[in-house]
Design an enzyme around this catalytic site. Structure first.
Site, PDB file in Angstrom:
ATOM      1  N   SER A 223      -3.180   3.003  -0.518  1.00 40.23           N
ATOM      2  CA  SER A 223      -2.528   3.248  -1.815  1.00 40.23           C
ATOM      3  C   SER A 223      -3.405   4.124  -2.683  1.00 40.23           C
ATOM      4  O   SER A 223      -4.626   4.202  -2.487  1.00 40.23           O
ATOM      5  CB  SER A 223      -2.305   1.915  -2.533  1.00 40.23           C
ATOM      6  OG  SER A 223      -1.932   2.117  -3.882  1.00 40.23           O
ATOM      7  N   TYR A 236      -4.967  -6.675  -5.367  1.00 44.13           N
ATOM      8  CA  TYR A 236      -4.213  -5.760  -4.501  1.00 44.13           C
ATOM      9  C   TYR A 236      -5.006  -4.469  -4.276  1.00 44.13           C
ATOM     10  O   TYR A 236      -5.146  -3.990  -3.147  1.00 44.13           O
ATOM     11  CB  TYR A 236      -2.866  -5.465  -5.157  1.00 44.13           C
ATOM     12  CG  TYR A 236      -2.069  -4.355  -4.517  1.00 44.13           C
ATOM     13  CD1 TYR A 236      -1.233  -4.599  -3.427  1.00 44.13           C
ATOM     14  CD2 TYR A 236      -2.130  -3.047  -5.007  1.00 44.13           C
ATOM     15  CE1 TYR A 236      -0.489  -3.576  -2.848  1.00 44.13           C
ATOM     16  CE2 TYR A 236      -1.388  -2.019  -4.431  1.00 44.13           C
ATOM     17  CZ  TYR A 236      -0.570  -2.295  -3.357  1.00 44.13           C
ATOM     18  OH  TYR A 236       0.154  -1.276  -2.781  1.00 44.13           O
TER      19      TYR A 236
HETATM   20  P1  NAD Z   1       8.520  -3.253   0.322  1.00 47.61           P
HETATM   21  O1  NAD Z   1       8.665  -4.498  -0.464  1.00 47.61           O
HETATM   22  O2  NAD Z   1       9.739  -2.551   0.715  1.00 47.61           O
HETATM   23  O3  NAD Z   1       7.686  -3.519   1.642  1.00 47.61           O
HETATM   24  C1  NAD Z   1       6.713  -4.508   1.763  1.00 47.61           C
HETATM   25  C2  NAD Z   1       7.087  -5.366   2.951  1.00 47.61           C
HETATM   26  O4  NAD Z   1       6.016  -6.253   3.238  1.00 47.61           O
HETATM   27  C3  NAD Z   1       8.280  -6.254   2.724  1.00 47.61           C
HETATM   28  O5  NAD Z   1       9.485  -5.605   3.060  1.00 47.61           O
HETATM   29  C4  NAD Z   1       7.996  -7.429   3.643  1.00 47.61           C
HETATM   30  O6  NAD Z   1       8.773  -7.328   4.813  1.00 47.61           O
HETATM   31  C5  NAD Z   1       6.554  -7.278   4.021  1.00 47.61           C
HETATM   32  N1  NAD Z   1       5.790  -8.511   3.827  1.00 47.61           N
HETATM   33  C6  NAD Z   1       5.176  -8.956   2.706  1.00 47.61           C
HETATM   34  N2  NAD Z   1       4.603 -10.149   2.948  1.00 47.61           N
HETATM   35  C7  NAD Z   1       4.842 -10.436   4.255  1.00 47.61           C
HETATM   36  C8  NAD Z   1       4.488 -11.535   5.080  1.00 47.61           C
HETATM   37  N3  NAD Z   1       3.749 -12.545   4.639  1.00 47.61           N
HETATM   38  N4  NAD Z   1       4.912 -11.519   6.377  1.00 47.61           N
HETATM   39  C9  NAD Z   1       5.660 -10.491   6.847  1.00 47.61           C
HETATM   40  N5  NAD Z   1       6.012  -9.419   6.091  1.00 47.61           N
HETATM   41  C10 NAD Z   1       5.600  -9.412   4.812  1.00 47.61           C
HETATM   42  O7  NAD Z   1       7.571  -2.305  -0.537  1.00 47.61           O
HETATM   43  P2  NAD Z   1       6.823  -0.925  -0.211  1.00 47.61           P
HETATM   44  O8  NAD Z   1       6.398  -0.436  -1.522  1.00 47.61           O
HETATM   45  O9  NAD Z   1       7.607  -0.073   0.668  1.00 47.61           O
HETATM   46  O10 NAD Z   1       5.528  -1.415   0.542  1.00 47.61           O
HETATM   47  C11 NAD Z   1       5.103  -0.857   1.768  1.00 47.61           C
HETATM   48  C12 NAD Z   1       3.642  -0.508   1.693  1.00 47.61           C
HETATM   49  O11 NAD Z   1       3.451   0.532   0.757  1.00 47.61           O
HETATM   50  C13 NAD Z   1       2.729  -1.640   1.247  1.00 47.61           C
HETATM   51  O12 NAD Z   1       1.552  -1.608   2.030  1.00 47.61           O
HETATM   52  C14 NAD Z   1       2.385  -1.267  -0.163  1.00 47.61           C
HETATM   53  O13 NAD Z   1       1.148  -1.801  -0.574  1.00 47.61           O
HETATM   54  C15 NAD Z   1       2.320   0.223  -0.020  1.00 47.61           C
HETATM   55  N6  NAD Z   1       2.361   0.947  -1.273  1.00 47.61           N
HETATM   56  C16 NAD Z   1       3.456   0.884  -2.060  1.00 47.61           C
HETATM   57  C17 NAD Z   1       3.457   1.577  -3.246  1.00 47.61           C
HETATM   58  C18 NAD Z   1       4.630   1.530  -4.170  1.00 47.61           C
HETATM   59  O14 NAD Z   1       4.524   1.999  -5.296  1.00 47.61           O
HETATM   60  N7  NAD Z   1       5.757   1.001  -3.757  1.00 47.61           N
HETATM   61  C19 NAD Z   1       2.346   2.351  -3.629  1.00 47.61           C
HETATM   62  C20 NAD Z   1       1.253   2.406  -2.779  1.00 47.61           C
HETATM   63  C21 NAD Z   1       1.275   1.700  -1.605  1.00 47.61           C
END
Ligand code: NAD
Ligand code: MG
Length: 331
Positions: A223, A236
Site C-alpha cells: 500500500s 495496518y
Molecule cells: P476488499 O475488501 O475488496 O478486499 C479485501 C479482501 O480480504 C476481502 O474481500 C476478503 O475476502 C479478504 N479477507 C479479509 N480478511 C480475511 C480473512 N480473515 N480470511 C480470508 N479473507 C479475508 O478491499 P481491497 O481494497 O480490494 O483490498 C485488497 C488489498 O488491497 C488489501 O491488501 C488492501 O490492504 C490493499 N489496499 C487497498 C487500498 C484501498 O484503498 N482500497 C489501498 C492500498 C492497499
C-alpha cells in the site's frame, strides 16, 4: 533465414495488408491497425467517479453490490490478449475490490483462477466465478479464514489440486480498522490485522513455494501506507510496510529458483475494505479527494499491473513495488 530479407518480407507484407499505413495514420483516425478501433487517450481525472460519494457504511467484510457507486473491476472494459494463457493463479481476497479486478483480468488473459474469501462474501465470489467461467477458464472458489495456519496450508493444497498446478500467487486479502488514537487499538485488533495481512501471506507463500516451478510469480498487495502512513491506520500501515520489505527480501532468496516476487502499492481505491470500517464513515464522501487526481482509484485501474507482474514480459522485475497512488506518496 536471412534476417534482413525476413524483416523486409514482413515490412512488405505489413504494407500490403495496410498495417503500416494504419499505424502511421494521422491522429484522429477512427480505425487502428487490423481494423481494431483506436484507443484515444482518456483523461484520468474524469475517467471515473469523483467525490462527493453518498454516505455509506456496511458491516465487515462488505459486499460489492451494496456499494454506491459500484466499483469498476473491468467487467465491461478489460480486454485480454492471451498473456497468461494456461497459467494457474490463486488470489486471496479475489471476491471483491482489487483482487476481483486481478481475477477478471487473469481469466481474460487465459489463466485458470482460484479465489479465496470469507464465507460471508459468497455472493461476491459467485459473481467473480461466473465472470471467469464466461471466459472459458476454470474458476475455483475456496472460502475460509486465512488467520488460521492450517486453513492456509489447505487452501494452497486445494487450489493446486483443483487447478492442476500453481504458477501465480497473489497475496491480496487484508483487514483495515480505522482508529484515531493508538489508545483505541486493542491487542485483539492489532493481532487480527497482523494475522490477516502478514502471517497469512507468510503461511500461504511458504506452502506454495515448494509447488512452484521456475517462471512462477508471487505478487503481494502492499500500500501507499508502507511509505506514507495514514495516522488513523497505524497497525495496518505497519503490516503494509512489512509486506513491502518481505517482498524485497524474498525476491532475493527466490531469484535463483526463477521465482519472482513483487508487490503492488495502491493509493486510495474504492473497495469494500474502505466502507466497512477501513475509513471513518464521515470521511468516505470525500474519499480520494486529497490526491492530485482528486478521486479514488477504481480496481480496474490496477488490473494491468497485476497482469504485467504475473506475465513473462516482466521477467527482469523482482523485488519491485509498483505504485498506483493518484499522485501522493508511494514507492
Ligand atoms: P476488499 O475488501 O475488496 O478486499 C479485501 C479482501 O480480504 C476481502 O474481500 C476478503 O475476502 C479478504 N479477507 C479479509 N480478511 C480475511 C480473512 N480473515 N480470511 C480470508 N479473507 C479475508 O478491499 P481491497 O481494497 O480490494 O483490498 C485488497 C488489498 O488491497 C488489501 O491488501 C488492501 O490492504 C490493499 N489496499 C487497498 C487500498 C484501498 O484503498 N482500497 C489501498 C492500498 C492497499
Ligand atoms: Mg470482499
Amino acid at each position: 533465414m536471412d534476417t534482413f530479407n525476413h524483416s523486409r518480407r514482413l515490412l512488405v507484407g505489413a504494407a500490403a495488408t495496410g498495417v503500416l499505413g494504419a499505424a502511421m495514420a494521422p491522429a484522429g483516425a477512427q480505425q487502428g491497425s487490423e481494423g481494431k478501433p483506436d484507443q484515444p487517450p482518456k483523461d484520468p481525472t474524469t475517467a471515473y467517479p469523483k467525490p462527493p460519494f453518498p454516505k455509506q457504511q456496511q458491516p465487515w467484510p462488505g459486499l460489492t453490490s451494496k456499494m454506491s457507486p459500484r466499483p469498476d473491476h473491468g467487467e465491461t472494459s478489460y480486454k485480454g490478449s492471451g498473456r497468461l494463457k494456461g497459467r494457474k493463479a490463486l488470489i486471496t481476497g479475489g471476491d471483491s475490490g482489487i483482487g476481483r479486478a486481478a481475477a477478471i483480468a487473469y481469466a481474460r488473459e487465459g489463466a485458470d483462477v482460484a479465489i479465496n474469501y470469507l464465507p460471508a462474501e459468497e455472493p461476491d465470489a459467485r459473481e467473480v466465478a461466473e465472470l471467469i467461467r464466461a471466459e472459458g477458464r476454470k474458476a475455483v472458489t475456496i472460502p475460509g479464514d486465512i488467520k488460521d495456519e492450517a486453513f492456509c496450508k489447505k487452501l494452497v493444497a486445494d487450489a493446486v489440486q483443483q487447478l492442476g498446478g500453481l504458477d501465480i500467487l497473489v497475496n491480496n486479502a487484508a483487514r483495515q480498522f480505522s482508529r484515531d488514537s493508538i489508545l483505541d487499538i486493542s491487542t485483539e485488533q492489532f493481532d487480527e490485522t497482523f494475522k490477516t495481512n502478514v502471517y497469512a501471506m507468510f503461511w500461504i507463500t511458504k506452502a506454495a513455494i515448494p509447488l512452484m516451478k521456475p517462471g512462477s510469480t508471487i505478487i503481494n498487495t502492499s500500500s501507499v501506507n508502507a511509505y506514507n502512513p495514514g495516522e488513523n491506520i497505524i497497525d495496518y500501515a505497519a503490516t503494509k510496510g512489512a509486506i513491502m520489505i518481505f517482498t524485497k527480501g524474498l525476491a532475493k532468496q527466490l531469484a535463483p529458483k526463477g521465482i519472482r516476487v513483487n508487490a503492488v502499492a495502491p493509493g486510495p481505491f474504492w473497495t469494500p475494505l474502505q466502507v466497512t470500517g477501513g475509513q471513518p464513515a464521515d470521511k468516505l464522501p470525500k474519499f480520494g479527494e486529497d490526491t492530485p487526481m482528486k478521486r479514488p482509484g477504481q480496481p480496474a485501474e490496477l488490473a494491468a499491473v497485476y497482469v504485467l507482474l504475473a506475465s513473462n514480459e516482466s521477467s527482469y522485475a523482482t523485488g519491485q513495488v509498483y505504485g498506483a497512488v493518484g499522485g501522493n506518496g508511494g514507492p
